[in-house]
Design a protein around this motif. Structure first.
Motif, short mmCIF file in Angstrom:
data_model
loop_
_atom_site.label_atom_id
_atom_site.label_comp_id
_atom_site.label_asym_id
_atom_site.label_seq_id
_atom_site.Cartn_x
_atom_site.Cartn_y
_atom_site.Cartn_z
N ILE A 28 0.86 -1.17 0.00
CA ILE A 28 0.00 0.00 0.00
C ILE A 28 0.90 1.23 0.00
CG2 ILE A 28 -1.71 1.33 1.29
CD1 ILE A 28 -2.89 -1.24 2.30
N GLY A 29 0.73 2.08 -1.01
CA GLY A 29 1.61 3.22 -1.19
C GLY A 29 1.00 4.54 -0.76
N PHE A 30 1.76 5.33 -0.02
CA PHE A 30 1.37 6.67 0.39
C PHE A 30 2.40 7.66 -0.15
CE2 PHE A 30 -0.22 3.78 3.63
CZ PHE A 30 -1.51 4.23 3.86
N SER A 31 1.95 8.82 -0.59
CA SER A 31 2.87 9.84 -1.09
C SER A 31 3.55 10.55 0.06
CB SER A 31 2.12 10.86 -1.95
OG SER A 31 2.96 11.95 -2.26
N MET A 32 4.87 10.42 0.13
CA MET A 32 5.62 11.17 1.14
C MET A 32 5.70 12.64 0.76
SD MET A 32 8.74 8.54 2.18
CE MET A 32 9.48 8.50 0.52
N SER A 57 8.13 11.68 -6.00
CA SER A 57 8.57 12.05 -7.34
C SER A 57 9.89 12.80 -7.29
CB SER A 57 7.50 12.92 -8.02
OG SER A 57 7.28 14.11 -7.28
N SER A 58 10.47 12.94 -6.10
CA SER A 58 11.73 13.67 -5.95
C SER A 58 12.87 12.92 -6.62
CB SER A 58 12.05 13.86 -4.46
OG SER A 58 13.33 14.44 -4.28
N ASN A 59 13.81 13.67 -7.18
CA ASN A 59 15.02 13.03 -7.73
C ASN A 59 16.24 13.36 -6.87
OD1 ASN A 59 15.36 15.73 -8.39
ND2 ASN A 59 16.15 15.33 -10.44
N ASN A 60 15.99 13.86 -5.68
CA ASN A 60 17.07 14.21 -4.76
C ASN A 60 17.21 13.08 -3.73
OD1 ASN A 60 18.54 15.23 -2.49
ND2 ASN A 60 18.11 17.32 -3.13
N ALA A 61 18.26 12.28 -3.88
CA ALA A 61 18.41 11.10 -3.03
C ALA A 61 18.54 11.46 -1.56
CB ALA A 61 19.62 10.28 -3.49
N LEU A 62 19.21 12.54 -1.24
CA LEU A 62 19.38 12.94 0.16
C LEU A 62 18.04 13.37 0.76
CD1 LEU A 62 22.78 14.87 0.01
CD2 LEU A 62 22.36 12.51 0.74
N HIS A 63 17.23 14.06 -0.04
CA HIS A 63 15.90 14.45 0.42
C HIS A 63 15.04 13.21 0.65
CE1 HIS A 63 12.21 16.60 1.00
NE2 HIS A 63 11.68 16.17 -0.13
N ILE A 78 10.21 5.38 -6.41
CA ILE A 78 10.73 6.57 -7.06
C ILE A 78 10.23 6.57 -8.51
CG2 ILE A 78 12.75 6.75 -5.57
CD1 ILE A 78 14.38 5.40 -7.80
N SER A 79 10.45 7.69 -9.19
CA SER A 79 9.93 7.84 -10.55
C SER A 79 11.05 8.15 -11.53
CB SER A 79 8.88 8.95 -10.61
OG SER A 79 7.76 8.64 -9.82
N ALA A 80 10.95 7.55 -12.71
CA ALA A 80 11.81 7.90 -13.83
C ALA A 80 11.02 8.85 -14.72
CB ALA A 80 12.24 6.66 -14.59
N ASN A 81 11.05 10.13 -14.41
CA ASN A 81 10.28 11.13 -15.15
C ASN A 81 11.02 11.55 -16.42
OD1 ASN A 81 8.25 11.25 -13.12
ND2 ASN A 81 9.60 12.57 -11.91
N SER A 82 10.27 11.79 -17.48
CA SER A 82 10.87 12.22 -18.74
C SER A 82 11.61 13.54 -18.54
CB SER A 82 9.79 12.39 -19.80
OG SER A 82 10.34 12.86 -21.01
N GLY A 83 12.88 13.58 -18.95
CA GLY A 83 13.65 14.80 -18.86
C GLY A 83 14.21 15.10 -17.49
N THR A 84 14.02 14.19 -16.54
CA THR A 84 14.50 14.39 -15.18
C THR A 84 15.43 13.25 -14.80
OG1 THR A 84 12.41 15.46 -14.59
CG2 THR A 84 13.81 14.72 -12.77
#
Length: 203
Positions: A28-32, A57-63, A78-84
């Motif tokens: 069960i997934g919740f958005s952090m 959807s963050s791409n900042n691993a430390l965050h 995590i997400s592999a967003n286009s252009g990110t």
């Protein structure tokens, strides 16, 4: 008991969470990013026997590490967003948690993504931003990937085709989405319920 691994994403209310747990949903997934921690904490307190996925959807691993230290999920998405750029997977690996990588069939270079991240990722969650592509038109293409990589299908699923997709394509499981809360305690869950019942051996 459900016939396969099921992950329900974007859960934001207790109605969905408790129903999914009772049906035997594995994840069960919740958005952090979006669910306030106090609300998340309250919902999690009602759940037992399920794996909690912290979605971002963050791409900042430390965050992401900081959010994980607060939310304490059992897995992260995590997400592999286009252009990110992707988050630094070497940093995320230090969390010692399963990683679910959500990606887009319509936009991502999937063969390259699978190859470059397979050593880090527990499951690939495959969605499709092109809502006009019938799932039947692309199952042959996805079947090749599903034979090599652990894919959770996250689009084109109905109560009528869920079992057929599992049997014919060989996905590791299915990924569904929670319903939007209509008012406190009540959510629009009809589609979710119908699919889960179709996957339930007891129905």
């Amino acid at each position: 008991m459900l016939k396969t691994i099921v992950k329900v994403s974007e859960v934001n209310n207790l109605s969905d969470a408790r129903y999914c747990a009772g049906m035997g949903v594995e994840y069960i997934g919740f958005s952090m990013d979006n669910v306030p921690f106090e609300k998340y904490k309250e919902m999690r307190g009602w759940l037992a026997g399920v794996q909690i996925v912290g979605e971002t959807s963050s791409n900042n691993a430390l965050h992401i590490q900081e959010m994980v230290s607060t939310f304490l999920p059992d897995a992260i998405q995590i997400s592999a967003n286009s252009g990110t750029d992707l988050p630094d997977l070497d940093v995320l690996k230090e969390l010692n948690l399963p990683i679910i990588l959500k990606t887009d069939f319509a936009e991502a270079n999937l063969p390259a993504l699978f190859q470059s991240t397979a050593g880090y990722v527990t499951y690939f969650l495959l969605e499709n931003s092109d809502e006009f592509t019938p799932i039947d038109d692309i199952t042959n293409q996805i079947e090749t990937w599903a034979a090599q990589y652990p894919i959770l299908l996250g689009f084109g699923i109905t109560e009528d085709n869920a079992n057929q997709l599992l049997e014919e394509v060989g996905f590791k499981g299915l990924a569904l989405k929670g319903g939007q809360e209509i008012r406190p305690g009540f959510a629009d869950m009809d589609e979710l319920i119908n699919i889960l019942e179709a996957l339930d051996d007891d129905f």
